[in-house]
Scaffold this motif. Structure first.
Motif, PDB file in Angstrom:
ATOM      1  N   TYR A   1       6.986  12.525  -4.913  1.00 17.42           N
ATOM      2  CA  TYR A   1       8.084  12.947  -3.861  1.00 17.42           C
ATOM      3  C   TYR A   1       9.459  12.413  -4.545  1.00 17.42           C
ATOM      4  O   TYR A   1      10.480  12.085  -3.803  1.00 17.42           O
TER       5      TYR A   1
ATOM      6  N   SER B   1       0.842  -1.201  -0.147  1.00 16.25           N
ATOM      7  CA  SER B   1      -0.206   0.071  -0.024  1.00 16.25           C
ATOM      8  C   SER B   1       1.018   1.126   0.005  1.00 16.25           C
ATOM      9  O   SER B   1       2.118   1.041   0.226  1.00 16.25           O
ATOM     10  N   GLY B   2       0.386   2.320  -0.344  1.00 20.15           N
ATOM     11  CA  GLY B   2       1.056   3.627  -0.226  1.00 20.15           C
ATOM     12  C   GLY B   2      -0.031   4.896  -0.443  1.00 20.15           C
ATOM     13  O   GLY B   2      -0.860   4.709  -0.786  1.00 20.15           O
ATOM     14  N   SER B   3       0.779   5.842  -0.077  1.00 23.16           N
ATOM     15  CA  SER B   3      -0.186   7.197  -0.434  1.00 23.16           C
ATOM     16  C   SER B   3       0.665   8.468  -0.852  1.00 23.16           C
ATOM     17  O   SER B   3       2.117   8.099  -0.456  1.00 23.16           O
ATOM     18  N   SER B   4       0.238   9.113  -1.402  1.00 21.27           N
ATOM     19  CA  SER B   4       0.809  10.500  -1.755  1.00 21.27           C
ATOM     20  C   SER B   4       0.130  11.634  -1.935  1.00 21.27           C
ATOM     21  O   SER B   4      -1.092  11.559  -2.049  1.00 21.27           O
ATOM     22  N   ALA B   5       0.742  12.838  -1.727  1.00 20.13           N
ATOM     23  CA  ALA B   5       0.117  14.113  -1.928  1.00 20.13           C
ATOM     24  C   ALA B   5       0.824  14.962  -2.624  1.00 20.13           C
ATOM     25  O   ALA B   5       2.126  15.144  -2.593  1.00 20.13           O
TER      26      ALA B   5
ATOM     27  N   ASN C   1      14.702  -5.561   3.214  1.00 19.51           N
ATOM     28  CA  ASN C   1      14.489  -6.836   3.500  1.00 19.51           C
ATOM     29  C   ASN C   1      15.742  -7.510   3.265  1.00 19.51           C
ATOM     30  O   ASN C   1      16.093  -7.608   2.291  1.00 19.51           O
TER      31      ASN C   1
ATOM     32  N   ILE D   1      15.826   9.497   0.062  1.00 20.18           N
ATOM     33  CA  ILE D   1      14.910   9.005   0.970  1.00 20.18           C
ATOM     34  C   ILE D   1      15.648   7.775   1.358  1.00 20.18           C
ATOM     35  O   ILE D   1      16.596   6.862   0.822  1.00 20.18           O
ATOM     36  N   PHE D   2      15.552   7.477   2.797  1.00 21.65           N
ATOM     37  CA  PHE D   2      16.177   6.232   3.597  1.00 21.65           C
ATOM     38  C   PHE D   2      15.043   5.382   3.845  1.00 21.65           C
ATOM     39  O   PHE D   2      13.980   5.930   4.341  1.00 21.65           O
ATOM     40  N   ASN D   3      15.247   4.271   3.635  1.00 19.12           N
ATOM     41  CA  ASN D   3      14.314   3.310   4.095  1.00 19.12           C
ATOM     42  C   ASN D   3      14.801   1.949   4.389  1.00 19.12           C
ATOM     43  O   ASN D   3      15.573   1.514   4.554  1.00 19.12           O
TER      44      ASN D   3
END
Lengths: 479, 1082
Positions: free
Chosen positions: B685, B599-603, B695, B690-692
């Motif tokens: 974005y 899932s994800g979202s953005s604005a 796995n 970005i740091f994430n």
């Protein structure tokens, strides 16, 4: 209109247009605590661990200890020395990801410390984390130089799009010089202990750093330096050879007294890939030469044979990543199936490095003594070797083949031998490689291997397309 | 939804009848022009109650007579007609009221001030526009069987290149004046002043793997569309700022008009038919070919059972069929379309309500499209100064599709899109559709062997089984609501406030049952089910203040200030399961062994402002200046602002005194425009470093966080700069109108998505990168002529032509313009070169076959055979060392070195059309009307991948009948460049990317033929109490003139990167449509 007014009132500072992604931290928000520095450093360790199969392949696939009939095509092509620049093993991405993580740590940790964003971040911690990053970056470059010879040498982190992405190659010899300098600079500030055994074995320590330095000096044929670094290790009094009866403890449960640095797996999320490839999927099986050297029935390698390869009904599969004990039968239970660590350095390696350095310096007695330490631990009768560099070289090479079977070291050992004294003995390397090839293949293989540039892998085709400043290894230019 | 519509309908009906105080009295009379006494037909008479509400109304007939049933004696009657002054009468006790209406200049001016004649965003009327725009009236669209506005516009507007998709509900590719951006160059769609750009965006990998269509055009009922205005140059799109860089399509929907309530019902029934397919080998011919292929390659060989035709083989009945796979997945399509609208209004309120339900079954089995749309447009006049409009529309659609996949069929890493149609072409025709047992009895299952003669059963699937059993369905809900408030502060100052809400929800369901594929139970594809949900919302508000200080006969000066704020939000969630428990559980929310959640979202937020000034002197000299500034959250603070100025000037020379003697000239205008427009990247974005987490998420017991995205400090606006020079002429009593334009459009700081960087950086790509320039230069012309313009007979002809030349002007530094110099079967080497258009491709020149092996010796420039040191002739060789022999493909050896390699590749063409346009006529005679419209598109090449699949004769794919003309024995193919090479299993070079598969896509197509008859105002319509009945027959795309050998030269395609080129890979071709349409008005 109302919306507009609301917006207008909030717009003033222009913050209204400063939106941050909900999933993931942005650069400006990161590098705030010492934990951030450590998290990125651990990313570099983890990346090294994820590429265990690659580390294994770079050390074994071109050598004489494994066959890979079931492996994918690109690996078979390497075995047959029909190597093209589109072979995905020539993709060095993983190494440079590690290097980038390390560069982030090396560059940004001191900055963070200076700006004092995290008051609990001490200089000691900062330098210590930096030393680990230096170690991992050096190890990555050492692999790159051994696999590709000349590669781009990058020490700046890729933070934004202002940096120069199009870096040309630096000669491998120079890279190793820089690496040695770095390592020496940080050899005092690196930790010797991280509290738990797993971390002390799984993260860079003074021992690991000196082992890497010793390994590099041996590769550079600087034997005095090598002995000096080994002396540093010995003076730590931290590492011992395991006994004959506990030899397999090196691999299961791992992190033994002998271990200096090994990439950690727990089999529960942090999984190795070599269990599958050496046991489950049969990609890599023992070659006829490995069977000749290790078969317990033939050569009486009672310890190392039983611990290295499984018995014939299991087709002589490598056993170090799959077995639970040197019984050649009991495979790892599911809970620890993929938990065998990948060992980069263990003390037996140091002993045989020492033997090699001594023998090349003409100190044959000392060398023989070191070799026989390993042999007696393996319950093999001691050797008496005629006093010549070549005889010792052959003996050490064979001893290393048996001791470090399937540990991703063999091809680099062969290359070291082949490169020594201006390729004086490169024919020995060729003979070893072609010994089990079929008669039609032998000539082709021999002629292909006669150019030492061909011992290195080509630069990946796609990488050449991306970076016009790269020059392909001359051996592969006319493909 | 329906309930809301009914409710509103109900309110309107109650509101307009208001029959509580019913008092039946009929008032009759006649409306005539003041002074002349001529009758005014079509004038509006409405009854207004004491609350100033319109409660009833009628219009005058041809003689100006009217009759109105008065519902209340307290009411007043208002008489109005455009161009005349209104009059209000108190009926009192009268039963006959005759009215004289005076013509009213003032009334017209009134209209202008309210702003309906001028574009609210620019303040210029269509007549005074100095930029390049075209307005197309589509109010008659209900008589044409189009399913979207894009369909209706095809071939109608110069500079507008439309390629429509063939599958139901698939969008069209719309390009205005050439590809100006990398990735997609789709224009911005604006509906009733609201930009429709909420769903575009690549923040999420949605896995639809489909043509990114302009869903908005598909989601609007074509009958709702009143007109479409195409804004072509940057000076005209400047008002849309950051969104309109690739052009704008401004759609205006129908609104209510004053008068009695009008109902309109429209029904269309359409039969669609796929164009004839490429004839393929039968099962028997295929078996023969395979035997020859294997024999040539391997000499003596053991005949595989599948092609041995041996009745003792246990699968004999499954491998002895003559299946026409293409025919099996092709069907006659059928569609229904119901459209109902209701409109009307009084002085205070105008209303328009429509409802459209359409259901379409495609020409490929299991492809279809259902759509339900409603639209409500309300206008309310609160006072003379204040007007208020509400638009509401909702669309629910369901697109039924077939599973498709990207597979590495050749094993060289190149992913091919496999869809049912493409598979139907290559599937072995000797295989049965349904499985037979050893006795030849049907088992009731599809024949899907794990391993067929062709190979892996998951790759070589049974297309009929996939078409019937798999799902690839997209459900979509779109909702839009906008409020517009117009306030006239004074005669000179107007405020125009717009607030809009948009919502779009999409759901993609994919299901692949076990029974449709030849795989074992453990295969990852077994019972694969996934559900992707995404929704996007947009809220925007716009304030427009216009000021017109001077407006007289000599000077007209006006200015506008606009301020706009937008916010977009997107979310998605994805569930995916594999190895589900049953072939009938389509829902992925079951506990299957393998599953994946994401899932994800953005604005995104944007602010825009605009300042414009228009000045007109003596109706001759027009100057317009626009300055637009945009700021977008997608950019960092350093590059956030974009400033896009434009200037346009026009000279209406026809008003000059020296041309007053030229009576034939009604209007003539020369105009020039310069402008800039911007474009931002799609991701919200992308600019952030970005740091994430990764796995595995830990090493030993410590958490891992790593850099995953490079910060883009240099990310900035892509700017399109355009020049436009145009002339508009209207002559011979406005019977002939001509427009011609020259343009030059240069895109600066091109945005590259996923720009590849060396891996030594630790990353593979930058998410976006600005660099390089692309130019589109060309001209367009449009002409319309009223051949006959009489009361009973009208004939109009139209013609348009566009020429565009696209080229790269500049590449980013360090850009490698050669990608993939692989020379292999089925592959075209790709390069992007300065001066050449986007979509160029390279390959070999095919020169037939070598009739004998002696002919296959290498020759030098003089044509002499080359010899080696031993005086032996050197044979032609391929890069891998293969020697060419008799019957092999002959490629031109460009550099005469005896080796066919990358250095022998020629530039073979590009996918951009050079010239395109359309022409046609329409006319009416009394109640009959007819029209005919052609569209053409020329000067582009198509890589016919289907031919490549089916003429290579080097694998086990079925081949087309063309291969019957192949080389078989020595000496064949002398001087015959069309001879096909010999059948040779796995030949490395007989099917290289060559001009053999590059075909000119030029076509001329009869897009539309309509013939209609309408019944109005006669005895029959009166008897059944309707105003009019129209019936028409419409035939679309029934005739195509082309040399293209594939199924259809109109191939929807999306440019993915600068190395993209257009290939025909067997998507459903645009069908022929035959429609019957009936419209009833009452």
């Amino acid at each position: 209109m109302i919306l507009l007014l609301v917006v207008l009132s909030s717009v003033k500072s222009c913050d209204w247009l400063e939106l941050l992604p909900p999933d993931g931290l942005v650069f400006d928000e990161y590098w705030k605590t010492k934990e951030d520095v450590e998290a990125t450093l651990l990313g570099a360790y983890s990346k090294f661990a994820i590429m265990d199969e690659k580390l294994f392949l770079y050390g074994e696939i071109r050598a004489d200890m494994i066959d890979a009939d079931e492996a994918p095509n690109y690996e078979k092509q390497i075995i047959n020395s029909s190597i093209f620049s589109n072979n995905i093993l020539a993709d060095w991405m993983d190494f440079y990801e590690i290097i980038n993580y390390c560069n982030n740590v090396i560059e940004l940790a001191p900055k963070m410390y200076e700006e004092n964003v995290d008051p609990t971040f001490t200089e000691f911690q900062m330098v210590s984390l930096q030393s680990e990053a230096i170690f991992l970056r050096s190890l990555a470059y050492f692999y790159l130089v051994r696999v590709f010879k000349d590669v781009p040498y990058i020490t700046q982190p890729t933070i934004d799009d202002n940096i120069d992405f199009y870096v040309p190659k630096t000669p491998g010899d120079s890279i190793l010089l820089y690496v040695v300098e770095d390592l020496k600079e940080f050899s005092l500030s690196i930790s010797t202990d991280y509290g738990s055994n797993e971390k002390t074995k799984g993260r860079a320590t003074k021992g690991a750093l000196n082992a890497l330095l010793a390994d590099i000096s041996l590769w550079n044929f600087q034997y005095e330096d090598c002995l000096e670094y080994i002396q540093n290790i010995d003076s730590l009094n931290q590492y011992y050879l395991m006994t004959s009866t506990t030899w397999f403890d090196i691999f299961q449960p791992g992190n033994s007294l002998e271990s200096i640095f090994e990439l950690q797996f727990d089999g529960n999320g942090q999984n190795n890939s070599l269990y599958d490839y050496t046991y489950n999927l049969d990609y890599y099986v023992s070659s006829p030469n490995a069977i000749r050297l290790l078969d317990p029935e033939l050569s009486r390698e009672r310890i190392r044979g039983f611990g290295s390869i499984s018995t014939d009904f299991l087709e002589y599969k490598p056993w170090k990543y799959a077995g639970v004990a040197p019984d050649q039968k009991t495979a790892r239970p599911s809970a620890i199936r993929k938990a065998a660590n990948f060992i980069i350095y263990r003390y037996a390696d140091i002993v045989l490095m020492k033997a090699e350095a001594y023998s090349q310096l003409g100190m044959f007695n000392e060398a023989e003594e070191e070799i026989n330490k390993i042999r007696s631990r393996a319950l093999m009768e001691p050797l008496t070797i005629s006093t010549s560099e070549d005889a010792f070289e052959d003996a050490i090479l064979e001893e290393r083949a048996k001791e470090f079977a399937f540990e991703g070291k063999r091809w680099f050992d062969l290359m070291r031998m082949g490169r020594r004294n201006d390729f004086q003995r490169k024919n020995i390397l060729i003979e070893i490689i072609i010994q089990d090839a079929n008669s039609t293949q032998r000539l082709v293989l021999a002629s292909k291997l006669s150019d030492p540039n061909g011992w290195y892998l080509p630069i990946y085709e796609d990488e050449l397309e991306r970076n016009a400043n790269l020059v392909q290894n001359s051996y592969y230019v006319n493909d | 939804m329906k309930r809301i519509v009914l409710l509103i309908l109900g309110i309107l009906i109650i509101g307009s009848s208001n029959s509580i105080f019913a008092q039946d009295r009929i008032i009759r009379g006649r409306v005539v022009e003041e002074g002349t006494g001529e009758s005014i037909p079509g004038a509006t008479i409405v009854e207004i109650d004491i609350n100033e509400r319109v409660i009833n109304g009628t219009i005058t007939d041809y003689n100006g007579n009217y009759a109105l049933k008065l519902t209340s004696s307290q009411s007043r009657l208002k008489y109005s007609f455009i161009g005349y002054e209104n009059k209000v009468e108190e009926p009192g006790d009268r039963t006959e009221i005759n009215i004289e209406l005076g013509s009213a200049a003032i009334a017209l001016e009134d209209v202008v001030i309210i702003g309906s004649a001028k574009d609210p965003m620019t303040g210029a009327s269509q007549r005074d526009r100095a930029t390049s725009t075209v307005k197309v009236d589509l109010s008659d669209i209900s008589n044409v069987s189009v399913t979207s506005a894009a369909d209706a516009l095809q071939g109608q507007v110069a500079g507008l290149d439309i390629v429509s998709g063939g599958a139901p509900g698939s969008g069209s590719q719309i390009v205005i004046r050439g590809l100006g951006s990398l990735g997609d160059s789709n224009p911005l769609i604006v509906v009733d002043g609201i930009a429709q750009n909420i769903s575009s965006g690549s923040d999420f990998d949605f896995g639809s793997a489909d043509v990114e269509d302009l869903g908005f055009l598909v989601s609007i009922a074509p009958q709702d569309i009143k007109s479409v205005e195409v804004l072509k140059d940057a000076a005209s799109t400047a008002v849309w700022g950051s969104q309109g860089a690739d052009g704008v399509l401004m759609i205006t929907t129908n609104r209510g008009s004053k008068g009695k309530t009008r109902f309109n019902y429209n029904y269309k029934m359409t039969i669609t038919q796929a164009p004839p397919s490429i004839p393929m080998l039968t099962g028997n011919e295929y078996s023969m070919l395979m035997l020859e292929e294997l024999h040539n390659a391997e000499g003596a060989f053991e005949i595989p059972d599948e092609i041995a035709n041996d009745p003792d083989f246990y699968d004999y009945y499954n491998y002895s069929a003559n299946t026409d796979w293409v025919k099996e997945i092709t069907q006659t399509g059928f569609s229904h379309d119901h459209f109902f609208k209701l409109s009307g209004g009084g002085d205070k309120t105008l209303y328009y309500v429509s409802l459209n339900a359409s259901n379409e079954i495609g020409t490929t089995v299991n492809e279809g499209f259902d759509r339900l749309t409603t639209r409500i447009n309300l206008d309310y006049t609160l006072s003379k100064k204040l007007r208020f409009s509400v638009n509401f529309d909702y669309t629910n659609s369901y697109r039924d599709g077939n599973w498709r996949t990207k597979e590495d069929v050749t094993g060289d890493g190149v992913k091919d899109i496999l869809n049912v149609r493409r598979m139907a072409y290559v599937k072995a025709p000797n295989m049965a559709i349904y499985e037979h047992d050893a006795n030849g009895d049907l088992t009731g299952e599809y024949f899907t062997p794990l391993e067929s003669f062709q190979g892996d059963g998951a790759v070589y699937f049974n297309p009929v089984a996939i078409a019937n059993l798999s799902n690839w369905d997209v459900k979509s809900n779109k909702f839009q609501n906008s409020f517009v408030l117009k306030y006239a502060v004074s005669k000179k100052v107007n405020i125009h406030e717009t607030v809009s809400f948009q919502y779009e929800g999409n759901k993609l369901n994919v299901f692949l049952p076990y029974s449709a594929l030849g795989v074992d139970w453990l295969d990852q594809k077994v019972n694969y089910a996934s559900e992707n949900n995404s929704n996007s919302r947009k809220i925007s508000s716009r304030t427009l203040i216009s000021y017109a200080p001077i407006s007289n006969r000599t000077h007209e000066l006006s200015g506008r200030l606009m301020f706009q704020v937008d916010q977009y939000n997107k979310e998605y969630a994805k569930i995916e399961t594999r190895n589900g428990p049953s072939i009938s559980i389509v829902d992925p929310a079951v506990s299957a062994p393998v599953n994946k959640l994401a899932s994800g979202s953005s604005a995104t937020r944007a602010i825009g402002s605009l300042l414009s000034v228009n000045y007109k002197l003596k109706d001759r000299y027009i100057v317009s200046l626009i300055a637009r500034a945009d700021a977008n959250s997608k950019f960092g603070a350093n590059n956030r602002m974009g400033f896009f100025p434009s200037v346009s000037v026009a000279w209406r020379f026809s008003k000059e005194d020296f041309l007053q003697s030229a009576k034939f000239l009604n209007d003539g205008k020369i105009r020039f425009a310069y402008g800039q427009a911007g474009k931002q990247p799609k991701d919200a974005y992308a600019r952030h470093g970005i740091f994430n987490t990764t796995n595995p998420s830990q090493y030993i017991d410590g958490t891992i966080v790593i850099p995953t995205q490079v910060q883009l400090t240099n990310l900035k606006w892509q700017t399109i700069e355009s020049y436009n020079l145009g002339i508009d002429l209207s002559m011979f009593k406005n019977r002939l109108s001509v427009t011609a334009e020259l343009y030059d459009k240069i895109t600066h700081d091109l945005l590259w998505k996923g720009y590849k960087i060396p891996r030594t950086s630790g990353f593979t790509s930058l998410k976006w990168y600005n660099g390089g320039k692309v130019r589109n230069i060309g001209w367009e012309a449009f002409a319309r002529y009223y051949v006959v313009k009489k009361k009973d007979l009208n004939i109009v002809v139209n013609f348009n032509i566009s020429r565009n030349r696209n080229s790269f002007l500049e590449f980013p530094a360090n850009f490698n313009n050669i990608r993939g110099d692989v020379v292999a079967n089925g592959v075209f080497p790709t390069q992007a070169n300065i001066g050449q258009p986007i979509g160029s491709f390279y390959g070999f020149i095919y020169e037939g076959v070598y009739p004998t092996t002696e002919d296959a010796y290498a020759r030098n420039e003089q044509g002499e055979i080359m010899y080696d040191a031993n005086n032996e002739p050197i044979p032609m060789t391929f890069t891998d060392g293969t020697l060419f022999q008799a019957g092999d493909a002959k490629y031109r050896d460009k550099n005469f070195d005896g080796v066919i390699d990358i250095y022998d590749a020629y530039h073979l063409g590009d996918s951009n059309p050079d010239v395109f346009g359309g022409f046609g006529w329409n006319g009416n005679y009394k109640n009959f009307k007819a029209s005919m419209q052609f569209a053409y598109r020329t000067g582009f090449e198509i890589v016919n991948e289907i031919a490549m699949d089916t003429e290579g004769m080097l694998n086990r794919n079925n081949q087309s009948k063309a291969v019957l003309h192949r080389w078989r024995r020595d000496g064949q193919g002398v001087d015959n460049p069309n001879m096909l090479p010999r059948a040779y299993y796995l030949h490395p070079a007989n099917n290289l990317g060559s001009d053999r598969y590059v075909e000119a896509g030029d076509f001329l197509r009869l897009n539309n033929v309509t013939f209609g008859y309408s019944l109005r105002n006669n005895g029959f319509t009166k008897r059944i109490n309707v105003e009019a009945i129209e019936v028409s027959i419409n035939l679309r795309k029934i005739l195509t003139f082309t040399n293209y050998s594939g199924q259809d030269p109109e191939i929807s395609q999306v440019m993915e990167d600068p190395f993209w080129f257009g290939t025909d890979n067997g998507l459903t071709p645009t069908p022929r449509l035959y429609s019957a349409i009936i419209t009833v008005k009452f």
